[in-house]
Design a protein around this motif. Sequence first.
Motif, PDB file in Angstrom:
ATOM      1  N   UNK A   1       0.832  -1.204   0.000  1.00 12.71           N
ATOM      2  CA  UNK A   1       0.000   0.000   0.000  1.00 12.71           C
ATOM      3  C   UNK A   1       0.865   1.252   0.000  1.00 12.71           C
ATOM      4  N   UNK A   2       0.546   2.162  -0.878  1.00 10.25           N
ATOM      5  CA  UNK A   2       1.169   3.483  -0.786  1.00 10.25           C
ATOM      6  C   UNK A   2       0.489   4.259   0.331  1.00 10.25           C
ATOM      7  N   UNK A   3       1.110   5.380   0.692  1.00 13.87           N
ATOM      8  CA  UNK A   3       0.503   6.183   1.754  1.00 13.87           C
ATOM      9  C   UNK A   3      -0.883   6.678   1.344  1.00 13.87           C
ATOM     10  N   UNK A   4      -1.012   7.111   0.077  1.00 11.25           N
ATOM     11  CA  UNK A   4      -2.311   7.595  -0.373  1.00 11.25           C
ATOM     12  C   UNK A   4      -3.351   6.478  -0.341  1.00 11.25           C
ATOM     13  N   UNK A   5      -2.949   5.284  -0.765  1.00 12.61           N
ATOM     14  CA  UNK A   5      -3.876   4.148  -0.716  1.00 12.61           C
ATOM     15  C   UNK A   5      -4.253   3.818   0.722  1.00 12.61           C
ATOM     16  N   UNK A   6      -3.276   3.920   1.583  1.00 10.57           N
ATOM     17  CA  UNK A   6      -3.562   3.632   3.003  1.00 10.57           C
ATOM     18  C   UNK A   6      -4.543   4.659   3.558  1.00 10.57           C
ATOM     19  N   UNK A   7      -4.375   5.923   3.181  1.00 12.17           N
ATOM     20  CA  UNK A   7      -5.315   6.939   3.638  1.00 12.17           C
ATOM     21  C   UNK A   7      -6.716   6.657   3.121  1.00 12.17           C
ATOM     22  N   UNK A   8      -6.816   6.237   1.865  1.00  9.99           N
ATOM     23  CA  UNK A   8      -8.129   5.917   1.306  1.00  9.99           C
ATOM     24  C   UNK A   8      -8.790   4.783   2.080  1.00  9.99           C
ATOM     25  N   UNK A   9      -8.012   3.752   2.422  1.00 13.24           N
ATOM     26  CA  UNK A   9      -8.558   2.616   3.166  1.00 13.24           C
ATOM     27  C   UNK A   9      -9.009   3.055   4.563  1.00 13.24           C
ATOM     28  N   UNK A  10      -8.210   3.915   5.211  1.00 17.65           N
ATOM     29  CA  UNK A  10      -8.598   4.404   6.534  1.00 17.65           C
ATOM     30  C   UNK A  10      -9.900   5.191   6.467  1.00 17.65           C
ATOM     31  N   UNK A  11     -10.008   6.053   5.467  1.00 20.54           N
ATOM     32  CA  UNK A  11     -11.247   6.823   5.318  1.00 20.54           C
ATOM     33  C   UNK A  11     -12.434   5.899   5.046  1.00 20.54           C
ATOM     34  N   UNK A  12     -12.204   4.845   4.240  1.00 16.74           N
ATOM     35  CA  UNK A  12     -13.278   3.895   3.953  1.00 16.74           C
ATOM     36  C   UNK A  12     -13.693   3.141   5.214  1.00 16.74           C
ATOM     37  N   UNK A  13     -12.726   2.836   6.082  1.00 14.69           N
ATOM     38  CA  UNK A  13     -13.040   2.138   7.335  1.00 14.69           C
ATOM     39  C   UNK A  13     -13.915   3.005   8.223  1.00 14.69           C
ATOM     40  N   UNK A  14     -13.609   4.297   8.269  1.00 17.19           N
ATOM     41  CA  UNK A  14     -14.429   5.209   9.067  1.00 17.19           C
ATOM     42  C   UNK A  14     -15.848   5.249   8.529  1.00 17.19           C
ATOM     43  N   UNK A  15     -15.976   5.315   7.191  1.00 19.19           N
ATOM     44  CA  UNK A  15     -17.316   5.348   6.596  1.00 19.19           C
ATOM     45  C   UNK A  15     -18.071   4.051   6.880  1.00 19.19           C
ATOM     46  N   UNK A  16     -17.359   2.917   6.864  1.00 18.76           N
ATOM     47  CA  UNK A  16     -18.003   1.626   7.107  1.00 18.76           C
ATOM     48  C   UNK A  16     -18.497   1.507   8.543  1.00 18.76           C
TER      49      UNK A  16
END
Length: 483
Positions: A53-68
């Motif tokens: 995971x790149x940092x940007x991809x990791x940020x996207x996943x973290x944001x998606x986890x919050x939404x979930x």
Amino acid sequence: MAPTPAPTTPIRGVWSVPTGSAAGGWTCAGPAPGVPIRQATAAGAGTAPDDPLTWAERRDVLDAAVRALRGLSSAIHQANGPELMEVMGVLDELTTLAAAGRYVVTAQAHERGEVAQSDAPSLPAWVREHAPSTRQGGCGTIAQAVLDLSRPANTLLRDAVEDGTLTLPVARTVITEISRIESRLVDGARDSVLTAMIEMGHLHGSPGVRSVCPELLARHGIPGELDTEHDRLRRARALSRPVVDDGLHEYRLVLDPEGAAVLEAAIEALSAPAPTQDEDTGIREPDLRTSDQRRADALLDLVRTAVAGMDTRAGRGAKATLLLTMTFEDLRARTGAARTLGGLDTGTLLAPDTIRRLACDAEVIPVVLGSRSQVLDQGTAVRLFTPAMTRQLWLRDGGCTYPGCTAPARWTDAHHLIHWADGGPTDLSNAALLCARHHTIVHTRRLHGHLDTDPPDNGPPHVIWDLTPGSYDQALTILPRAG
């Protein structure tokens, strides 16, 4: 979100040099799952091979986890049973890693100087500002952990926090305990002790860390240090005077390992649930006391037995003596209250039924007052069963006479079947042995018992109890007419 400019010198943590990727030019140098960040960083900057995971991809996943997670309660009904267990495990891992991540981010901000350059007056204030949930508590724990774990000596502990092996509160316990004993360890033993504490903390939390300290000191301490530690703990034994709140007396008891072992061994068997069953009727009466209530009763049983066994020839009373005052009318009518005199507890109020129970077999000296508080009578030990009478009761009753109870004679008191305040004589025909628990029950439920001197089976005399609540009061209305 605009990326933070890359530092010009290597910084311990999750950031790598720019790569010029379309995602924003940042890759994550964080560890693979289960690999401490320090270990991953030492292996070289860049993305771990099994964590692309790149940092940007990791940020996207973290944001998606919050939404979930937002609104989870409105969707969880769609999950089947096995999914509930799976999701629970995932949420637990997320919680653990999120707490570790919050520490990692704070440590990075502190090490980079971000906190010093911000408007926050302190590290805890910076945490509160950027992690609003810590305004309810916890910002100080995170900030203190950042400072404590920055010490090179705590590298092992820092790694355990970063990979989620230990929570911050448990890590704080490890720091406290290792600081307390490290000066007493042999040279070179600190890392071994620290590793053992981390393992115990992971398995059993803070209590596990504290419990393993004596063994670690025995294994890795300077010779004689464990004895020194036990001597220190022994001097810390303490029993406070009671704090009275709403009629209850709260004590604080502090014991060293030896004292705790002695106390627990003494009360363990006595505090077990003690249901009773009448062999004649088959009626079973469960023990409805809570565990704490049983332990308190067991401790009082120990005290009563110890006091009763004291040597009077050495000037020590066979029973604790209470000097009480109450009016004659209150004593007979079971109203009002008695006040204690002559001790540190002077003025404590005791209920009339409590006085009647204590008066059966304790050195309670009732000072009976008239309507003008003049002393009408100061009771003596005449109403008490003599040691010789008590020995005869031991032989006759064998133990507690309450149906189904197996308490031995040594754990009982002699009870007046017809209370002395109601004119009952102090003789064997008006006596029965009762353990402390059933003595209280008999007085509380107002139960009547009588001595059967001619049982149908030609057996020895024994006490028969009427377990109907209020049977004692009913007996009092009949006995005068019968006599």
